[in-house]
Design a protein around this motif. Sequence first.
Motif, PDB file in Angstrom:
ATOM      1  N   UNK A  62      61.396 -54.300  25.704  1.00 55.13           N
ATOM      2  CA  UNK A  62      61.191 -53.149  24.829  1.00 55.13           C
ATOM      3  C   UNK A  62      61.599 -53.464  23.392  1.00 55.13           C
ATOM      4  N   UNK A  63      62.723 -54.169  23.222  1.00 49.35           N
ATOM      5  CA  UNK A  63      63.167 -54.519  21.874  1.00 49.35           C
ATOM      6  C   UNK A  63      62.171 -55.433  21.172  1.00 49.35           C
ATOM      7  N   UNK A  64      61.609 -56.401  21.901  1.00 45.94           N
ATOM      8  CA  UNK A  64      60.580 -57.280  21.313  1.00 45.94           C
ATOM      9  C   UNK A  64      59.360 -56.466  20.883  1.00 45.94           C
ATOM     10  N   UNK A  65      58.927 -55.545  21.743  1.00 42.96           N
ATOM     11  CA  UNK A  65      57.791 -54.695  21.411  1.00 42.96           C
ATOM     12  C   UNK A  65      58.092 -53.851  20.182  1.00 42.96           C
ATOM     13  N   UNK A  66      59.288 -53.247  20.138  1.00 45.99           N
ATOM     14  CA  UNK A  66      59.645 -52.364  19.031  1.00 45.99           C
ATOM     15  C   UNK A  66      59.701 -53.116  17.702  1.00 45.99           C
ATOM     16  N   UNK A  67      60.263 -54.318  17.714  1.00 47.84           N
ATOM     17  CA  UNK A  67      60.356 -55.105  16.478  1.00 47.84           C
ATOM     18  C   UNK A  67      58.960 -55.466  15.969  1.00 47.84           C
ATOM     19  N   UNK A  68      58.089 -55.900  16.852  1.00 50.93           N
ATOM     20  CA  UNK A  68      56.731 -56.274  16.441  1.00 50.93           C
ATOM     21  C   UNK A  68      55.951 -55.040  15.991  1.00 50.93           C
ATOM     22  N   UNK A  69      56.130 -53.919  16.701  1.00 50.62           N
ATOM     23  CA  UNK A  69      55.454 -52.677  16.324  1.00 50.62           C
ATOM     24  C   UNK A  69      55.868 -52.231  14.923  1.00 50.62           C
ATOM     25  N   UNK A  70      57.171 -52.217  14.666  1.00 52.05           N
ATOM     26  CA  UNK A  70      57.657 -51.783  13.358  1.00 52.05           C
ATOM     27  C   UNK A  70      57.243 -52.734  12.241  1.00 52.05           C
ATOM     28  N   UNK A  71      57.266 -54.031  12.517  1.00 48.44           N
ATOM     29  CA  UNK A  71      56.832 -55.003  11.511  1.00 48.44           C
ATOM     30  C   UNK A  71      55.353 -54.818  11.185  1.00 48.44           C
ATOM     31  N   UNK A  72      54.525 -54.638  12.205  1.00 43.61           N
ATOM     32  CA  UNK A  72      53.092 -54.431  11.976  1.00 43.61           C
ATOM     33  C   UNK A  72      52.854 -53.132  11.215  1.00 43.61           C
TER      34      UNK A  72
ATOM     35  N   UNK B  56      54.933 -51.603   9.100  1.00 40.77           N
ATOM     36  CA  UNK B  56      55.361 -51.771   7.713  1.00 40.77           C
ATOM     37  C   UNK B  56      54.321 -52.564   6.921  1.00 40.77           C
ATOM     38  N   UNK B  57      53.800 -53.615   7.514  1.00 43.69           N
ATOM     39  CA  UNK B  57      52.789 -54.430   6.828  1.00 43.69           C
ATOM     40  C   UNK B  57      51.534 -53.617   6.550  1.00 43.69           C
TER      41      UNK B  57
ATOM     42  N   UNK C 126      45.188 -44.276  12.546  1.00 49.59           N
ATOM     43  CA  UNK C 126      44.897 -45.683  12.810  1.00 49.59           C
ATOM     44  C   UNK C 126      46.113 -46.581  12.639  1.00 49.59           C
ATOM     45  N   UNK C 127      47.088 -46.177  11.845  1.00 48.38           N
ATOM     46  CA  UNK C 127      48.281 -47.005  11.611  1.00 48.38           C
ATOM     47  C   UNK C 127      49.049 -47.230  12.914  1.00 48.38           C
ATOM     48  N   UNK C 128      49.450 -46.192  13.657  1.00 48.78           N
ATOM     49  CA  UNK C 128      50.175 -46.456  14.903  1.00 48.78           C
ATOM     50  C   UNK C 128      49.308 -47.077  15.995  1.00 48.78           C
ATOM     51  N   UNK C 129      48.027 -46.769  15.996  1.00 49.61           N
ATOM     52  CA  UNK C 129      47.144 -47.349  17.025  1.00 49.61           C
ATOM     53  C   UNK C 129      47.031 -48.855  16.840  1.00 49.61           C
TER      54      UNK C 129
ATOM     55  N   UNK D  13      49.038 -50.801  15.110  1.00 50.28           N
ATOM     56  CA  UNK D  13      50.367 -51.389  15.287  1.00 50.28           C
ATOM     57  C   UNK D  13      50.702 -51.544  16.763  1.00 50.28           C
ATOM     58  N   UNK D  14      50.376 -50.556  17.555  1.00 52.26           N
ATOM     59  CA  UNK D  14      50.633 -50.623  18.998  1.00 52.26           C
ATOM     60  C   UNK D  14      49.825 -51.706  19.682  1.00 52.26           C
ATOM     61  N   UNK D  15      48.562 -51.826  19.339  1.00 50.96           N
ATOM     62  CA  UNK D  15      47.719 -52.873  19.936  1.00 50.96           C
ATOM     63  C   UNK D  15      48.225 -54.254  19.536  1.00 50.96           C
ATOM     64  N   UNK D  16      48.613 -54.418  18.282  1.00 53.87           N
ATOM     65  CA  UNK D  16      49.149 -55.703  17.830  1.00 53.87           C
ATOM     66  C   UNK D  16      50.441 -56.033  18.568  1.00 53.87           C
ATOM     67  N   UNK D  17      51.296 -55.039  18.760  1.00 47.53           N
ATOM     68  CA  UNK D  17      52.557 -55.269  19.460  1.00 47.53           C
ATOM     69  C   UNK D  17      52.322 -55.600  20.934  1.00 47.53           C
ATOM     70  N   UNK D  18      51.372 -54.944  21.564  1.00 48.37           N
ATOM     71  CA  UNK D  18      51.060 -55.239  22.960  1.00 48.37           C
ATOM     72  C   UNK D  18      50.564 -56.676  23.110  1.00 48.37           C
ATOM     73  N   UNK D  19      49.723 -57.120  22.192  1.00 45.86           N
ATOM     74  CA  UNK D  19      49.170 -58.471  22.275  1.00 45.86           C
ATOM     75  C   UNK D  19      50.184 -59.555  21.926  1.00 45.86           C
ATOM     76  N   UNK D  20      51.069 -59.288  20.976  1.00 46.36           N
ATOM     77  CA  UNK D  20      51.965 -60.329  20.485  1.00 46.36           C
ATOM     78  C   UNK D  20      53.341 -60.353  21.154  1.00 46.36           C
TER      79      UNK D  20
END
Length: 79
Positions: free
Chosen positions: A12-22, A24-25, A36-39, A41-48
């Motif tokens: 969960x922490x890995x997902x949250x960090x990637x989600x928040x970074x995406x 912010x970018x 579209x911003x959270x969608x 970001x969520x897809x990017x976090x799921x993949x990465x």
Amino acid sequence: MNKATKILIIQFLCFAVIFLAARVIIVNFNLLSGLWIPIVSGVAAILLAPQFKVFKVDGKETVFVAWLFSKKGKPVNWL
């Protein structure tokens, strides 16, 4: 706390960090707006985000991590 609970928290922490970074970018560069911003970001976090799994190997619980850029899971020794 058993290994499965630790793995759930770390994943969960890995997902949250990637989600928040995406997020912010995307917001800082004005790439998208609205819902579209959270969608995206969520897809990017799921993949990465790395995926952790606990398996019993030779009677011991072993943690393996799989990632988008790795072909097969690798054991994790620090847990």
